[in-house]
Design an enzyme around this catalytic site. Structure first.
Site, PDB file in Angstrom:
ATOM      1  N   ASN A   1     -38.912 -32.219 -38.338  1.00 51.15           N
ATOM      2  CA  ASN A   1     -37.545 -31.961 -37.892  1.00 51.15           C
ATOM      3  C   ASN A   1     -37.653 -31.336 -36.504  1.00 51.15           C
ATOM      4  O   ASN A   1     -38.050 -30.179 -36.383  1.00 51.15           O
ATOM      5  CB  ASN A   1     -36.847 -31.012 -38.877  1.00 51.15           C
ATOM      6  CG  ASN A   1     -35.483 -30.566 -38.394  1.00 51.15           C
ATOM      7  OD1 ASN A   1     -34.963 -31.095 -37.408  1.00 51.15           O
ATOM      8  ND2 ASN A   1     -34.897 -29.592 -39.079  1.00 51.15           N
ATOM      9  N   TRP A   2     -37.323 -32.115 -35.510  1.00 49.11           N
ATOM     10  CA  TRP A   2     -37.498 -31.634 -34.122  1.00 49.11           C
ATOM     11  C   TRP A   2     -36.450 -30.593 -33.729  1.00 49.11           C
ATOM     12  O   TRP A   2     -36.604 -29.915 -32.721  1.00 49.11           O
ATOM     13  CB  TRP A   2     -37.440 -32.817 -33.147  1.00 49.11           C
ATOM     14  CG  TRP A   2     -38.626 -33.731 -33.205  1.00 49.11           C
ATOM     15  CD1 TRP A   2     -39.678 -33.684 -34.091  1.00 49.11           C
ATOM     16  CD2 TRP A   2     -38.887 -34.845 -32.338  1.00 49.11           C
ATOM     17  NE1 TRP A   2     -40.567 -34.696 -33.814  1.00 49.11           N
ATOM     18  CE2 TRP A   2     -40.109 -35.423 -32.746  1.00 49.11           C
ATOM     19  CE3 TRP A   2     -38.206 -35.412 -31.259  1.00 49.11           C
ATOM     20  CZ2 TRP A   2     -40.667 -36.543 -32.112  1.00 49.11           C
ATOM     21  CZ3 TRP A   2     -38.745 -36.527 -30.621  1.00 49.11           C
ATOM     22  CH2 TRP A   2     -39.970 -37.079 -31.044  1.00 49.11           C
ATOM     23  N   LYS A   3     -35.373 -30.508 -34.501  1.00 46.48           N
ATOM     24  CA  LYS A   3     -34.267 -29.591 -34.178  1.00 46.48           C
ATOM     25  C   LYS A   3     -33.784 -29.852 -32.734  1.00 46.48           C
ATOM     26  O   LYS A   3     -33.814 -30.992 -32.289  1.00 46.48           O
ATOM     27  CB  LYS A   3     -34.699 -28.139 -34.412  1.00 46.48           C
ATOM     28  CG  LYS A   3     -35.276 -27.938 -35.822  1.00 46.48           C
ATOM     29  CD  LYS A   3     -35.420 -26.502 -36.233  1.00 46.48           C
ATOM     30  CE  LYS A   3     -35.958 -26.436 -37.658  1.00 46.48           C
ATOM     31  NZ  LYS A   3     -36.058 -25.068 -38.158  1.00 46.48           N
TER      32      LYS A   3
ATOM     33  N   HIS B   1     -29.116 -28.958 -43.714  1.00 48.44           N
ATOM     34  CA  HIS B   1     -30.094 -27.987 -43.222  1.00 48.44           C
ATOM     35  C   HIS B   1     -29.437 -26.613 -43.150  1.00 48.44           C
ATOM     36  O   HIS B   1     -28.259 -26.505 -42.799  1.00 48.44           O
ATOM     37  CB  HIS B   1     -30.625 -28.410 -41.849  1.00 48.44           C
ATOM     38  CG  HIS B   1     -31.838 -27.615 -41.468  1.00 48.44           C
ATOM     39  ND1 HIS B   1     -31.742 -26.345 -40.967  1.00 48.44           N
ATOM     40  CD2 HIS B   1     -33.163 -27.894 -41.569  1.00 48.44           C
ATOM     41  CE1 HIS B   1     -32.981 -25.875 -40.762  1.00 48.44           C
ATOM     42  NE2 HIS B   1     -33.855 -26.805 -41.124  1.00 48.44           N
TER      43      HIS B   1
ATOM     44  N   GLU C   1     -29.575 -24.386 -41.028  1.00 51.29           N
ATOM     45  CA  GLU C   1     -28.997 -24.061 -39.706  1.00 51.29           C
ATOM     46  C   GLU C   1     -27.606 -24.692 -39.565  1.00 51.29           C
ATOM     47  O   GLU C   1     -26.712 -24.100 -38.952  1.00 51.29           O
ATOM     48  CB  GLU C   1     -29.965 -24.525 -38.600  1.00 51.29           C
ATOM     49  CG  GLU C   1     -31.204 -23.621 -38.566  1.00 51.29           C
ATOM     50  CD  GLU C   1     -32.490 -24.296 -38.133  1.00 51.29           C
ATOM     51  OE1 GLU C   1     -32.448 -25.394 -37.551  1.00 51.29           O
ATOM     52  OE2 GLU C   1     -33.567 -23.712 -38.399  1.00 51.29           O
TER      53      GLU C   1
ATOM     54  N   GLU D   1     -35.990 -25.403 -48.682  1.00 52.34           N
ATOM     55  CA  GLU D   1     -36.338 -24.606 -47.508  1.00 52.34           C
ATOM     56  C   GLU D   1     -35.770 -23.196 -47.666  1.00 52.34           C
ATOM     57  O   GLU D   1     -34.577 -22.972 -47.384  1.00 52.34           O
ATOM     58  CB  GLU D   1     -35.754 -25.235 -46.244  1.00 52.34           C
ATOM     59  CG  GLU D   1     -36.272 -26.631 -45.961  1.00 52.34           C
ATOM     60  CD  GLU D   1     -36.207 -26.970 -44.474  1.00 52.34           C
ATOM     61  OE1 GLU D   1     -37.249 -27.331 -43.921  1.00 52.34           O
ATOM     62  OE2 GLU D   1     -35.125 -26.849 -43.868  1.00 52.34           O
TER      63      GLU D   1
ATOM     64  N   GLY E   1     -39.015 -20.742 -39.522  1.00 48.59           N
ATOM     65  CA  GLY E   1     -39.254 -20.253 -38.171  1.00 48.59           C
ATOM     66  C   GLY E   1     -39.692 -18.796 -38.113  1.00 48.59           C
ATOM     67  O   GLY E   1     -39.708 -18.191 -37.044  1.00 48.59           O
TER      68      GLY E   1
ATOM     69  N   SER F   1     -42.068 -22.656 -42.197  1.00 44.25           N
ATOM     70  CA  SER F   1     -43.348 -22.201 -41.652  1.00 44.25           C
ATOM     71  C   SER F   1     -44.554 -22.897 -42.280  1.00 44.25           C
ATOM     72  O   SER F   1     -45.621 -22.290 -42.425  1.00 44.25           O
ATOM     73  CB  SER F   1     -43.473 -20.674 -41.761  1.00 44.25           C
ATOM     74  OG  SER F   1     -42.434 -20.049 -41.020  1.00 44.25           O
TER      75      SER F   1
ATOM     76  N   GLY G   1     -40.813 -27.926 -39.078  1.00 39.69           N
ATOM     77  CA  GLY G   1     -40.091 -27.647 -37.839  1.00 39.69           C
ATOM     78  C   GLY G   1     -41.055 -27.480 -36.684  1.00 39.69           C
ATOM     79  O   GLY G   1     -41.528 -28.455 -36.085  1.00 39.69           O
ATOM     80  N   GLY G   2     -41.372 -26.239 -36.365  1.00 32.50           N
ATOM     81  CA  GLY G   2     -42.204 -25.923 -35.204  1.00 32.50           C
ATOM     82  C   GLY G   2     -43.479 -26.741 -35.093  1.00 32.50           C
ATOM     83  O   GLY G   2     -43.824 -27.224 -34.003  1.00 32.50           O
TER      84      GLY G   2
HETATM   85  P1  13P Z   1     -40.316 -24.262 -39.367  1.00 28.09           P
HETATM   86  O1  13P Z   1     -41.404 -25.187 -39.855  1.00 28.09           O
HETATM   87  O2  13P Z   1     -40.282 -24.117 -37.877  1.00 28.09           O
HETATM   88  O3  13P Z   1     -40.304 -22.970 -40.116  1.00 28.09           O
HETATM   89  O4  13P Z   1     -38.923 -24.991 -39.715  1.00 28.09           O
HETATM   90  C1  13P Z   1     -38.728 -25.490 -40.983  1.00 28.09           C
HETATM   91  C2  13P Z   1     -37.489 -26.286 -40.996  1.00 28.09           C
HETATM   92  O5  13P Z   1     -36.391 -25.748 -40.877  1.00 28.09           O
HETATM   93  C3  13P Z   1     -37.594 -27.731 -41.124  1.00 28.09           C
HETATM   94  O6  13P Z   1     -36.363 -28.322 -41.348  1.00 28.09           O
END
Ligand code: 13P
Length: 251
Positions: free
Chosen positions: A9-11, A96, A98, A168, A174, A214, A235-236
């Site tokens: 997920n590149w966000k 998600h 967010e 999640e 994050g 994470s 994510g990251g």
């Molecule tokens: P991180 O891997 O950066 O914690 O993000 C997870 C995430 O929200 C994937 O959708």
């Protein structure tokens, strides 16, 4: 058997040019390799059509990070499920945390998004998970149960069978804090049991349930070795091939 999946997920990261480079690099790194999971990248809307042109859709698959809860019309700034599908994307992340926290997406709105995604042959990667206070109060099972029940349990068994779930925990996203493998297994098993009660064991056993929060090259193997953890939503660590590839190879 259900699929193992590693999805990035590149966000809100990467310009178009940077995103296309990353997708190309990943496609090249994975082409011809045997991996034991489907690899998906979920990119910002504006990247989709161009990224679709540099991946083969099999070695690396493509998804969006969201879609609208309306079919079409006067909704300035929104992107419909049909538009997402027209880029060649096959998946869409929905719900998600967010989106839920910063953009007011409720289970009722998400229900509409899921319906429209399925009507447009997109596979929803549907996110659920509790915030820290809920975990500390021991309410995590209750929270994920109400999220799946309210947004998804109106679906037919056939349609539910098309959904990928992603657990999640919001406190792990994050933050560098990961759920322990035991915590992940426990709640994934609970989620699968919840699906089994509604749709039966066969559907539940076929449902891929990904872990997100994470996840990285250092912890992916241990997380994925749990019987009810079928992969990760990353994510990251999805923003660099060097960080993402070892997670894909953790299966
Ligand atoms: P991180 O891997 O950066 O914690 O993000 C997870 C995430 O929200 C994937 O959708």
């Amino acid at each position: 058997m259900r699929k193992n999946i590693v999805a990035g997920n590149w966000k809100m990261n990467k310009t178009l040019q940077e995103g296309v480079e990353l997708a190309k690099e990943l496609q090249t790194a994975l082409k011809g390799k045997t991996v034991n999971c489907d690899v998906i990248i979920c990119t910002p809307f504006i990247h989709l059509a161009t990224v679709n042109g540099v991946i083969d859709g099999k070695t690396v698959r493509l998804g969006a990070e969201n879609c609208a809860d309306k079919v079409s019309g006067a909704y300035t700034g929104e992107v419909s499920a049909a538009m997402v599908a027209s880029t060649g994307a096959k998946y869409v992340i929905l719900g998600h945390s967010e989106r839920r926290a910063y953009y007011g997406e409720t289970n009722a709105i998400l229900k509409e998004k899921v319906k429209l995604a399925l009507e447009n042959n997109l596979t929803p990667i549907f996110c659920i998970g509790e915030v820290l206070e809920e975990r500390e109060a021991g309410k995590q099972n209750e929270v994920v149960k109400s999220q799946v029940t309210e947004a998804l349990f109106d679906l037919s068994a056939e349609d539910f069978g098309k959904i990928i779930l992603a657990y999640e925990p919001v406190w792990a996203i994050g933050t560098g804090k990961t759920a322990t493998p035991a915590q992940a297994q426990e709640i994934h098993a609970f989620i699968r049991q919840t699906v089994a009660v509604k749709y039966g064991a066969a559907v539940a056993n076929e449902t891929s349930i990904l872990y997100g929060g994470s996840a990285n090259a250092g912890n992916a193997k241990e997380l994925f070795s749990n019987p009810d953890v079928d992969g990760g939503l990353i994510g990251g660590a999805a923003l660099k091939v060097d960080a993402f590839l070892p997670i894909v190879e953790a299966f």
